[in-house]
Design a protein around this motif. Structure first.
Motif, PDB file in Angstrom:
ATOM      1  N   ALA A 128      -0.764   1.418   8.046  1.00 40.88           N
ATOM      2  CA  ALA A 128      -2.095   1.028   7.582  1.00 40.88           C
ATOM      3  C   ALA A 128      -2.125   0.927   6.070  1.00 40.88           C
ATOM      4  O   ALA A 128      -2.699  -0.012   5.505  1.00 40.88           O
ATOM      5  N   ASN A 129      -1.498   1.888   5.394  1.00 40.80           N
ATOM      6  CA  ASN A 129      -1.450   1.852   3.930  1.00 40.80           C
ATOM      7  C   ASN A 129      -0.685   0.639   3.432  1.00 40.80           C
ATOM      8  O   ASN A 129      -1.099  -0.016   2.474  1.00 40.80           O
ATOM      9  N   GLU A 130       0.436   0.330   4.071  1.00 36.20           N
ATOM     10  CA  GLU A 130       1.223  -0.839   3.683  1.00 36.20           C
ATOM     11  C   GLU A 130       0.423  -2.119   3.903  1.00 36.20           C
ATOM     12  O   GLU A 130       0.453  -3.032   3.077  1.00 36.20           O
TER      13      GLU A 130
ATOM     14  N   GLN B 252      -2.837  -2.408   3.900  1.00 38.08           N
ATOM     15  CA  GLN B 252      -3.904  -2.461   2.892  1.00 38.08           C
ATOM     16  C   GLN B 252      -3.327  -2.871   1.540  1.00 38.08           C
ATOM     17  O   GLN B 252      -3.925  -3.676   0.826  1.00 38.08           O
ATOM     18  N   ASP B 253      -2.156  -2.343   1.188  1.00 40.61           N
ATOM     19  CA  ASP B 253      -1.516  -2.720  -0.072  1.00 40.61           C
ATOM     20  C   ASP B 253      -1.186  -4.209  -0.079  1.00 40.61           C
ATOM     21  O   ASP B 253      -1.362  -4.896  -1.094  1.00 40.61           O
TER      22      ASP B 253
ATOM     23  N   GLU C 218      -0.327   5.778   9.906  1.00 37.03           N
ATOM     24  CA  GLU C 218      -0.991   5.876   8.600  1.00 37.03           C
ATOM     25  C   GLU C 218      -0.209   5.093   7.544  1.00 37.03           C
ATOM     26  O   GLU C 218      -0.784   4.383   6.728  1.00 37.03           O
ATOM     27  N   GLU C 219       1.113   5.206   7.571  1.00 38.84           N
ATOM     28  CA  GLU C 219       1.949   4.495   6.614  1.00 38.84           C
ATOM     29  C   GLU C 219       1.817   2.981   6.803  1.00 38.84           C
ATOM     30  O   GLU C 219       1.708   2.234   5.838  1.00 38.84           O
TER      31      GLU C 219
ATOM     32  N   GLU D 153       2.071   9.663  11.327  1.00 33.40           N
ATOM     33  CA  GLU D 153       2.503   9.299   9.981  1.00 33.40           C
ATOM     34  C   GLU D 153       2.870   7.823   9.913  1.00 33.40           C
ATOM     35  O   GLU D 153       2.557   7.149   8.935  1.00 33.40           O
TER      36      GLU D 153
END
Length: 114
Positions: free
Chosen positions: A49-51, A53-54, A46-47, A43
């Motif tokens: 990576a999302n941050e 990308q954002d 993934e979190e 998690e």
């Protein structure tokens, strides 16, 4: 006598095979329990990576906004320069007309005086 030894050995071998065969566990081992630690790591990855990308998307949007703002400012500066140039041309034309009229008047006065 050979039969006696043969029966003894084969009986012992058969007994050993039965013991080991019955003691063997033929069931599949239970699947490993999922731990919170593994899920937490996944998690977190993934979190992160999302941050990331954002953040990249936000930076790209800010860069695009800055470029658009710069283009708009450049267009405004060009328009202002064009207006100033037109005004200067008009003023120059008016001054030239005035000078020519004054010059003609002066020339006419000089001609009349002669």
């Amino acid at each position: 006598m050979k039969k006696n030894w043969l029966l003894t050995l084969s009986g012992s071998l058969l007994a050993a095979m039965l013991v080991t065969g019955c003691a063997a566990d033929d069931q599949d081992p239970a699947p490993p329990e999922e731990t919170n630690e593994n899920n937490t790591v996944d998690e977190n990855v993934e979190e992160g990576a999302n941050e990331g990308q954002d953040a990249v998307e936000e930076g790209a949007n800010e860069g695009q906004d800055a470029v658009e703002e710069g283009v708009n400012e450049g267009q405004d500066a060009v328009e202002e320069g064009a207006e100033k140039g037109e005004n200067m041309l008009e003023e120059g034309a008016e001054e030239t007309e005035q000078m020519m009229e004054e010059g003609n008047v002066d020339d006419n006065n000089k001609d009349k005086n002669k």
